[in-house]
Design an enzyme around this catalytic site. Structure first.
Site, PDB file in Angstrom:
ATOM      1  N   GLN A  84      53.895  17.246 -91.693  1.00  0.00           N
ATOM      2  CA  GLN A  84      53.463  18.522 -92.286  1.00  0.00           C
ATOM      3  C   GLN A  84      51.948  18.576 -92.485  1.00  0.00           C
ATOM      4  O   GLN A  84      51.446  19.225 -93.408  1.00  0.00           O
ATOM      5  CB  GLN A  84      54.205  18.775 -93.606  1.00  0.00           C
ATOM      6  CG  GLN A  84      55.677  19.109 -93.440  1.00  0.00           C
ATOM      7  CD  GLN A  84      55.932  20.387 -92.621  1.00  0.00           C
ATOM      8  OE1 GLN A  84      55.021  21.025 -92.101  1.00  0.00           O
ATOM      9  NE2 GLN A  84      57.196  20.755 -92.494  1.00  0.00           N
ATOM     10  N   SER A  85      51.215  17.936 -91.609  1.00  0.00           N
ATOM     11  CA  SER A  85      49.754  17.884 -91.728  1.00  0.00           C
ATOM     12  C   SER A  85      49.105  19.264 -91.601  1.00  0.00           C
ATOM     13  O   SER A  85      49.297  19.960 -90.599  1.00  0.00           O
ATOM     14  CB  SER A  85      49.199  16.957 -90.642  1.00  0.00           C
ATOM     15  OG  SER A  85      47.808  17.151 -90.481  1.00  0.00           O
TER      16      SER A  85
END
Ligand SMILES: *Cc1c(COP(=O)(O)O)cnc(C)c1O
Length: 354
Positions: A84-85
């Site tokens: 989920q960067s």
């Protein structure tokens, strides 16, 4: 020797850059919360950098990184991060928009449900990135998995370059010398606005991860000869060489602007005050103080900070007011670095905010 904001802008203006966001982002006072806390609290809305729906601090770095990639004729951009960067998503969007193929290697922290792809990973897919999910091996830490993903990316780049492609390899968080230029520009913009308002900030608070934002801001602060105490609140455990590495990024970025020399660096490791007392129990794992901080800011000012980065930094600011580490009456600016997509991510990351 110190520089004016105008001179700093002129030096930055000589470097390759691609416009990606909407600047300047707003800087304004939070009246209700200021009264409640007994300080003068301002917010710099870098969650509004644009230009897709979700801004954030990586946009400023990417203006210089994409600018460099275009100047060098790159046709692929590689980068890394957690699934989920925010950084990976913003890189994907910025590359796609500039006709460069984005390739991302993402280390899996939370399990991914193929039938329910969410948040940044969903956006990465919409923007048509080439996505490689790197699952942790038995007994491997997140750092180990990430290390392995870097190697996979480097091998991939070698294969593409053997075929005649040109690739740019962007580290986690966009934290290299070029990316760090973004927050020399960011803090210059902040001081221009503060000067126009006639405020001098005693403290600046922001969330730190890869350290690129912190490096750029410190380089800019010292370049402009300002005295604001910058408190960088970490979203993860800080290694022993964290401040030293940040100083090398600061001085490297300044060197790209033609400023400083290795014998007389403008930024020293001791300038930084990274604080990893607020991230527990872990990166992308929520805590109660952060949940409370998120709700307080939402209820009083209507502003959303995220559970992974900006919420943890804001919880530190609140704690520092309570303990007197921020004295009553101080002028404080909180740099909102973004992260809104987390509100649509997995429950494990979001925590108990509802
Ligand atoms: C990446 C990120 C940070 C940390 O910035 P670094 O430059 O990596 O230290 C802070 N807040 C948000 C929302 C981020 O996505």
């Amino acid at each position: 020797m110190t520089y004016t904001t105008k001179e700093a802008r002129e030096l930055l203006g000589k470097l390759p850059k691609t416009a990606l966001g909407f600047f300047p982002t707003p800087l304004y006072k939070l009246d209700k919360l200021s009264a409640e806390l007994g300080i003068e609290l301002y917010i710099k809305r870098d969650d509004f950098t644009g230009s897709n729906l979700f801004g954030g601090n990586k946009t400023r770095k990417l203006e210089y990184l994409i600018g460099k990639a275009k100047a060098e004729g790159c046709d692929h951009i590689f980068t890394y991060g957690a699934v989920q960067s925010n950084h990976a998503m913003q890189t994907v969007w910025a590359a796609a928009k500039n006709g460069i193929k984005p390739v991302i290697y993402l280390a899996a922290i939370v399990p991914i449900d193929e039938n329910d792809i969410k948040a940044n990973l969903l956006l990465d897919r919409i923007y048509d990135a080439e996505i490689h999910i790197v699952e942790p091996l038995e007994g491997e830490s997140f750092m180990d998995t990430e290390e392995r993903s870097f190697k996979m990316g480097e091998e991939h780049i070698k294969r593409l370059e053997a075929e005649g492609h040109k690739c740019m390899n962007i580290p986690v968080g966009g934290a290299d010398e070029t990316g760090s230029l973004g927050y020399i520009g960011g803090i210059t913009e902040l001081y221009e606005q503060a000067d126009a308002l006639g405020v001098e900030f005693d403290y600046l608070y922001h969330a730190t991860g890869s350290g690129g934002t912190m490096a750029g801001m410190m380089a800019g602060r010292n370049l402009l000869g300002r005295n604001t105490v910058i408190r960088s609140i970490s979203a993860m455990e800080i290694g022993r060489s964290y401040a030293k590495h940040a100083a090398s990024l600061s001085n490297g970025a300044l060197a790209l602007m033609g400023i400083g020399s290795p014998d007389d660096p403008l930024v020293k490791a001791e300038d930084f005050a990274p604080d990893d007392n607020y991230y527990a129990p872990g990166y992308e794992i929520p805590n109660e103080a952060t949940t409370k901080a998120i709700k307080l800011l939402a209820k009083t000012e209507g502003i959303l900070v995220d559970p992974v980065y900006s919420g943890k930094a804001f919880s530190a600011l609140l704690d520092h007011v309570k303990t007197g580490k921020i004295e009553q009456g101080s002028k404080v600016v909180f740099v909102h670095t973004g992260g809104a997509t987390v509100f649509f991510a997995e429950k494990e990351i979001l925590g108990d905010v509802f």
